[in-house]
Design a protein around this motif. Structure first.
Motif, PDB file in Angstrom:
ATOM      1  N   GLN A  87       0.525  -0.705  -0.018  1.00 21.37           N
ATOM      2  CA  GLN A  87       0.171  -0.152  -0.106  1.00 21.37           C
ATOM      3  C   GLN A  87       0.678   1.383  -0.249  1.00 21.37           C
ATOM      4  OE1 GLN A  87      -3.857   0.272   2.597  1.00 21.37           O
ATOM      5  NE2 GLN A  87      -3.322  -2.057   3.228  1.00 21.37           N
ATOM      6  N   LYS A  88       0.117   2.423  -0.635  1.00 25.36           N
ATOM      7  CA  LYS A  88       0.737   3.653  -0.301  1.00 25.36           C
ATOM      8  C   LYS A  88       1.145   4.097   0.865  1.00 25.36           C
ATOM      9  CE  LYS A  88      -0.805   5.066  -5.033  1.00 25.36           C
ATOM     10  NZ  LYS A  88      -1.683   6.535  -5.349  1.00 25.36           N
ATOM     11  N   ALA A  89       2.059   5.238   1.454  1.00 21.49           N
ATOM     12  CA  ALA A  89       2.008   6.121   2.793  1.00 21.49           C
ATOM     13  C   ALA A  89       0.437   6.279   2.968  1.00 21.49           C
ATOM     14  CB  ALA A  89       3.555   6.877   2.431  1.00 21.49           C
ATOM     15  N   GLY A  90       0.388   6.222   5.207  1.00 21.38           N
ATOM     16  CA  GLY A  90      -0.480   6.843   4.893  1.00 21.38           C
ATOM     17  C   GLY A  90      -0.139   6.507   6.634  1.00 21.38           C
ATOM     18  N   VAL A  91      -0.898   7.210   7.940  1.00 27.96           N
ATOM     19  CA  VAL A  91      -1.088   7.547   8.689  1.00 27.96           C
ATOM     20  C   VAL A  91      -2.631   6.855   9.500  1.00 27.96           C
ATOM     21  CG1 VAL A  91      -2.879   9.439   8.447  1.00 27.96           C
ATOM     22  CG2 VAL A  91      -0.908   9.931  10.217  1.00 27.96           C
ATOM     23  N   GLN A  92      -1.338   6.397  10.756  1.00 26.02           N
ATOM     24  CA  GLN A  92      -2.324   6.321  11.561  1.00 26.02           C
ATOM     25  C   GLN A  92      -2.736   7.057  12.760  1.00 26.02           C
ATOM     26  OE1 GLN A  92      -0.310   3.511  15.647  1.00 26.02           O
ATOM     27  NE2 GLN A  92      -1.900   1.906  14.425  1.00 26.02           N
ATOM     28  N   LEU A  93      -3.424   7.146  13.286  1.00 29.89           N
ATOM     29  CA  LEU A  93      -4.243   8.455  14.158  1.00 29.89           C
ATOM     30  C   LEU A  93      -4.454   7.413  15.606  1.00 29.89           C
ATOM     31  CD1 LEU A  93      -6.694  10.429  11.745  1.00 29.89           C
ATOM     32  CD2 LEU A  93      -4.608  10.696  12.765  1.00 29.89           C
ATOM     33  N   ALA A  94      -4.327   8.124  16.640  1.00 30.63           N
ATOM     34  CA  ALA A  94      -4.658   7.055  17.669  1.00 30.63           C
ATOM     35  C   ALA A  94      -4.854   8.291  18.808  1.00 30.63           C
ATOM     36  CB  ALA A  94      -3.485   7.210  19.015  1.00 30.63           C
ATOM     37  N   ALA A  95      -6.351   8.360  19.170  1.00 31.47           N
ATOM     38  CA  ALA A  95      -6.904   9.333  20.557  1.00 31.47           C
ATOM     39  C   ALA A  95      -6.928   8.814  21.648  1.00 31.47           C
ATOM     40  CB  ALA A  95      -8.234   9.890  20.054  1.00 31.47           C
ATOM     41  N   TYR A  96      -6.938   9.308  22.481  1.00 30.77           N
ATOM     42  CA  TYR A  96      -6.573   8.950  23.908  1.00 30.77           C
ATOM     43  C   TYR A  96      -6.848   9.353  25.043  1.00 30.77           C
ATOM     44  CZ  TYR A  96      -2.166  11.512  23.951  1.00 30.77           C
ATOM     45  OH  TYR A  96      -1.250  12.242  23.760  1.00 30.77           O
ATOM     46  N   ALA A  97      -6.894   8.873  26.171  1.00 28.56           N
ATOM     47  CA  ALA A  97      -7.508   9.614  27.678  1.00 28.56           C
ATOM     48  C   ALA A  97      -7.179   8.917  28.468  1.00 28.56           C
ATOM     49  CB  ALA A  97      -9.169   9.769  27.806  1.00 28.56           C
TER      50      ALA A  97
END
Length: 261
Positions: A87-97
């Motif tokens: 796959q092409k370059a992507g981004v992993q997002l992480a929302a945390y509390a």
């Protein structure tokens, strides 16, 4: 206990240590702060290794974090580059509390939740999952944590009901299952901004025990103001597990540079 300033910087340094050591990317703050404030970090790593797995297929990756810290609560958003194989370059997002607890002058603990999203990952089953985390730490020296992911993506080869077309190989299936990560890190200051960094972890793949694995790191960090450089030898015995985030090499060096603000 750490002051507000050292607590924020210590958190970002811990996050970079974990990002470059095969442990969790977003550990959050373990020690409670005493005032409300914003903070964050920007960094680059020679490989984005998370818990013995390379999210960037062995290529360099950037990482970023922004958070708001209250007296007992921490809310944040992290992002890091990923490149699943094919796959092409992507981004992993992480929302945390995180909800943080003071256990004395030197001890602290936290309970937290994290939600991960990979918007450009075309494998839908791998694009999002969640974690619940519990951790206890002593100053900024050592930390132990347990993270439970109830909907981790897995590739199950135990049901050989089909064959890959024309190849005669057993075919498994994709499923979600529970994975438990137990981790420990040690940070030992040496002299003039130089510190020893050690870490170890174990992944318990509850529905598929043959896919359990261990991982860890040993290296050094050097802090100069708000910039810290980490270099570590990582190791893992992770199997392929059929995932789109490949295991890293059994042993490899990873270097991370992080600016905290």
């Amino acid at each position: 206990m750490d002051t507000v300033g050292s607590d924020r910087v210590g958190s970002q340094r811990r996050n970079a240590r974990l990002a470059g050591s095969g442990l969790a990317l977003l550990a959050g703050l373990c020690a409670p702060a005493t005032a409300q404030q914003w903070g964050g970090s920007l960094g680059m790593a020679t490989d984005n290794v998370q818990r013995g797995r390379s999210l960037s297929s062995g290529l360099p990756a950037w990482l970023a974090d922004a958070h708001y810290s209250g007296e007992r609560w921490l809310f944040g958003l992290g992002a890091t580059a990923e490149r699943p194989p094919g796959q092409k370059a992507g981004v992993q997002l992480a929302a945390y509390a995180d909800r943080r607890f003071r256990l004395g002058d030197d001890w602290a603990a936290k309970l937290g939740v994290v939600h991960y999203e990979s918007p450009r990952n075309r494998w839908e089953i791998y694009s999002h999952y969640d974690e619940a985390v519990a951790a206890v730490g002593y100053r900024d020296r050592w930390r132990m944590s347990v993270a439970v992911s109830p909907n981790q993506a897995l590739y199950d080869m135990t049901d050989y009901t089909g064959r890959h077309a024309g190849k005669g190989k057993p075919r498994g299936f994709y499923r979600r299952g529970t994975v438990v990560y137990a981790e420990a890190t040690w940070h030992q200051p040496l002299f003039a901004g130089l510190s020893l960094e050690l870490g170890a972890g174990y992944a318990d793949v509850r529905p598929l025990p043959a896919q359990d694995y261990a991982y860890g790191n040993a290296g050094l960090s050097y802090a100069l103001g708000d910039v810290t450089l980490y270099t570590s030898l990582l190791w893992t015995n992770s199997p392929a597990m059929g995932t789109v985030t490949k295991p890293m090499d059994r042993r490899q060096w990873v270097t991370t540079v992080l600016w905290s603000f």
